[in-house]
Design an enzyme around this catalytic site. Structure first.
Site, PDB file in Angstrom:
ATOM      1  N   CYS A 132       0.816  -1.219   0.000  1.00 34.68           N
ATOM      2  CA  CYS A 132       0.000   0.000   0.000  1.00 34.68           C
ATOM      3  C   CYS A 132       0.846   1.264   0.000  1.00 34.68           C
ATOM      4  O   CYS A 132       1.340   1.694   1.054  1.00 34.68           O
ATOM      5  CB  CYS A 132      -0.940  -0.011   1.208  1.00 34.68           C
ATOM      6  N   CYS A 135      -0.622   4.102   2.105  1.00 35.30           N
ATOM      7  CA  CYS A 135      -0.425   3.971   3.548  1.00 35.30           C
ATOM      8  C   CYS A 135       1.044   4.234   3.933  1.00 35.30           C
ATOM      9  O   CYS A 135       1.312   4.859   4.948  1.00 35.30           O
ATOM     10  CB  CYS A 135      -0.766   2.562   4.028  1.00 35.30           C
ATOM     11  N   ASP A 136       1.968   3.725   3.152  1.00 35.63           N
ATOM     12  CA  ASP A 136       3.369   3.677   3.595  1.00 35.63           C
ATOM     13  C   ASP A 136       4.327   4.559   2.807  1.00 35.63           C
ATOM     14  O   ASP A 136       5.503   4.659   3.170  1.00 35.63           O
ATOM     15  CB  ASP A 136       3.870   2.220   3.535  1.00 35.63           C
TER      16      ASP A 136
END
Ligand code: NAP
Length: 307
Positions: A132, A135-136
């Protein structure tokens, strides 16, 4: 007993909920592992009609939820583990231990990211290996990252990562991309993005965190070392149908089989969204199939005399 239970709170589940709730069926939705579905993990959605300037995935799904709630849909966080046919409906079991009975069930459980399945990937999950970018990505400021895959997700992740990373290299197992032309062109035109073709990641290496990968050229079988700090996987998805194995008809890849009206093999169980879609897998088609599943559930209930 509930009239309508919807498994999944992505755009398919939420659209089903809007239609079922507006038909006074007071649906209850269960989130599954990824509340809000895959849209919560994407960035800009540019192809959903009605948003000429685009909208972010999380905002779109949040708006769908709000719209369903407005008409009386209830949202719960729980993960279905199985279900049984009972007299006049179904009983669904959840991770929490709760059991819920319903007359109709709409399965909109979506699909989850596919992993490579190599041992080193497991070792570095959360230590440089992720599925992701949204997300990261921010953890990789000024770092060198790779994105594995050749589809729209890989292009989207690569483009998103250019905001943070010093360089983004797409590793693809063939020499042509599967991604749509517009996404390919955007990625190929970006000066931070490079491509390595016909190659697979054999192993991820590092100490505490990822420091590189071993790449195999699939045409020559040559192995080379490639230094990088992050490995982003974007190699497609696996349908979330574990809870239905042995109960509902699935295809060879685990996708839920549904007819053109979203009926599964079991009367009263309907399918919507990516869990049954091997072809389009778009937010708009997920929404459309959610609408169809809810309308068919309503029709089924009214045939049983439940209005
Ligand atoms: P996808 O289209 O199935 O592409 C998966 C990619 O990963 C393919 O290039 C595939 O290679 C590669 N791959 C699969 N298994 C692999 C493995 N074990 N090792 C290495 N590579 C592997 O999946 P997606 O990109 O997630 O897209 C899914 C759907 O969502 C598509 O319909 C797409 O159009 C849609 N989507 C749209 C947008 C957008 O419009 N903005 C954004 C994201 C996704 P091969 O090509 O060789 O098979």
């Amino acid at each position: 007993m509930e009239n309508v239970v919807i498994l999944g709170t992505g755009v398919a589940g939420c659209t089903a909920a809007i239609y079922a709730a507006r038909a006074n069926l007071a649906p209850t939705l269960f989130s599954g592992e990824q509340d809000g579905g895959q849209l919560t993990l994407t960035t800009e959605v540019e192809n959903f009609p009605g948003f000429p300037d685009g909208i972010t995935g999380p905002k779109l799904v949040e708006a769908c939820k709000k719209q369903a709630e407005k008409f009386g849909a209830k949202f719960k966080y729980d993960i279905a583990t199985g279900f049984e046919e009972i007299e006049s409906g179904f009983e669904i079991s959840f991770v929490s231990g709760e059991k819920v009975q319903c007359r109709t069930l709409i399965v909109a459980t979506g699909a989850s990211a596919r992993w490579l399945g190599i041992p080193s990937e497991e070792k570095y999950k959360g230590k440089g290996v992720t599925t992701c970018a949204t997300c990261d990505g921010a953890f990789f400021k000024d770092k060198k990252v790779i994105v594995i895959g050749g589809g729209d997700s890989a292009m989207e992740e690569a483009l998103f990562l250019t905001k943070f990373a010093s360089s983004v290299t797409v590793i693809h197992r063939r020499d042509t991309l599967r991604a749509s032309k517009i996404m390919q062109e955007k990625a190929k035109a970006h000066d931070k993005i490079a491509f390595i073709w016909d190659s697979a990641v054999e192993e991820i290496v590092g100490e505490k965190f990822v420091s590189g990968v071993k790449l195999k050229n699939l045409k020559t079988n040559d192995i080379t070392d490639f230094a990088c700090d992050g490995v982003f996987l974007a190699i497609g998805h696996i349908p979330n149908t574990k809870f239905a194995v042995g109960k509902l008809d699935l295809d060879d890849h685990g996708y839920l089989k549904a007819d053109k009206n979203m009926h599964t093999n079991m009367k009263g169980v309907f399918a919507a969204g990516d869990v049954q879609d091997t072809r389009f897998r778009q937010a708009i088609t997920a929404a459309g199939s959610g609408c169809m599943a809810a309308m068919e559930a309503e029709k089924y209930l009214s045939e049983l005399g439940i209005e």
